[in-house]
Design a protein around this motif. Sequence first.
Motif, PDB file in Angstrom:
ATOM      1  N   ALA A 103       0.318  -1.357   0.029  1.00 17.30           N
ATOM      2  CA  ALA A 103      -0.072  -0.123  -0.084  1.00 17.30           C
ATOM      3  C   ALA A 103       0.727   1.336   0.104  1.00 17.30           C
ATOM      4  CB  ALA A 103      -1.249  -0.248   1.739  1.00 17.30           C
ATOM      5  N   LEU A 105       0.349   5.201   1.180  1.00 17.94           N
ATOM      6  CA  LEU A 105      -0.346   6.791   2.482  1.00 17.94           C
ATOM      7  C   LEU A 105       0.220   7.712   1.988  1.00 17.94           C
ATOM      8  CD1 LEU A 105      -2.149   6.274   5.349  1.00 17.94           C
ATOM      9  CD2 LEU A 105       0.107   7.024   5.771  1.00 17.94           C
ATOM     10  N   TYR A 121      -4.873   6.780   1.102  1.00 19.18           N
ATOM     11  CA  TYR A 121      -4.767   6.020   0.821  1.00 19.18           C
ATOM     12  C   TYR A 121      -4.964   4.719   0.236  1.00 19.18           C
ATOM     13  CZ  TYR A 121      -4.289   0.520   2.626  1.00 19.18           C
ATOM     14  OH  TYR A 121      -3.885  -0.731   3.282  1.00 19.18           O
ATOM     15  N   GLU A 128      -8.365   4.006  -4.780  1.00 18.08           N
ATOM     16  CA  GLU A 128      -7.762   4.382  -3.208  1.00 18.08           C
ATOM     17  C   GLU A 128      -9.088   5.081  -3.024  1.00 18.08           C
ATOM     18  OE1 GLU A 128      -7.276   9.127  -4.854  1.00 18.08           O
ATOM     19  OE2 GLU A 128      -5.581   8.076  -5.553  1.00 18.08           O
ATOM     20  N   SER A 130     -10.043   8.395   0.108  1.00 17.19           N
ATOM     21  CA  SER A 130      -9.037   9.180   0.711  1.00 17.19           C
ATOM     22  C   SER A 130     -10.250  10.193   1.800  1.00 17.19           C
ATOM     23  CB  SER A 130      -8.609  10.756  -0.783  1.00 17.19           C
ATOM     24  OG  SER A 130      -9.986  10.905  -1.248  1.00 17.19           O
TER      25      SER A 130
END
Length: 163
Positions: A103, A105, A121, A128, A130
């Motif tokens: 992942a 971030l 993320y 994604e 957010s």
Amino acid sequence: MMFRKTTLALALGLASLAAQAASFNFNGQLDAGPLLGQSFSGQYSYADAALGGVGSESLSLTSFSLSFLGHNYGLADASLAPTADFQDGVFLGLSYQYASPTAQLNMTSGSFDASDAYLKYQPTSGIESSGAYAISAVPEPSSWALSLAGLLALGMLVRRRQA
């Protein structure tokens, strides 16, 4: 003599109000993507004496922690040095990047102020998510001590005046 003591007590009280906190809390919730509704929170701090208040400035964070999806992220986990970003003394938000094989971030600063700062993320094989975050200052222990000293001084003056 009494005027001088009252002035001193008021000055102590006002000084405690003017003290700047260098530690902050933040929290937010994802408002877009498959992780909609997931919340995150954390804290960070920086040396506010280094802030000049003119132009674009990025101050290195002295501490950082983020709790999200059961995982804790810190300064040591960052891919790049995390910063608190400012434009002409206006706080824009945080810059933080974390990348792993599973992942990525990012915390990204806003354009004009912190109201449009956000966390993003994205799982390696996913879509994604957010969301924005809000920030609140954490008073430093010295601020609390100075406030208490000012209140005690005022209390002593009032008590003396009554006696």
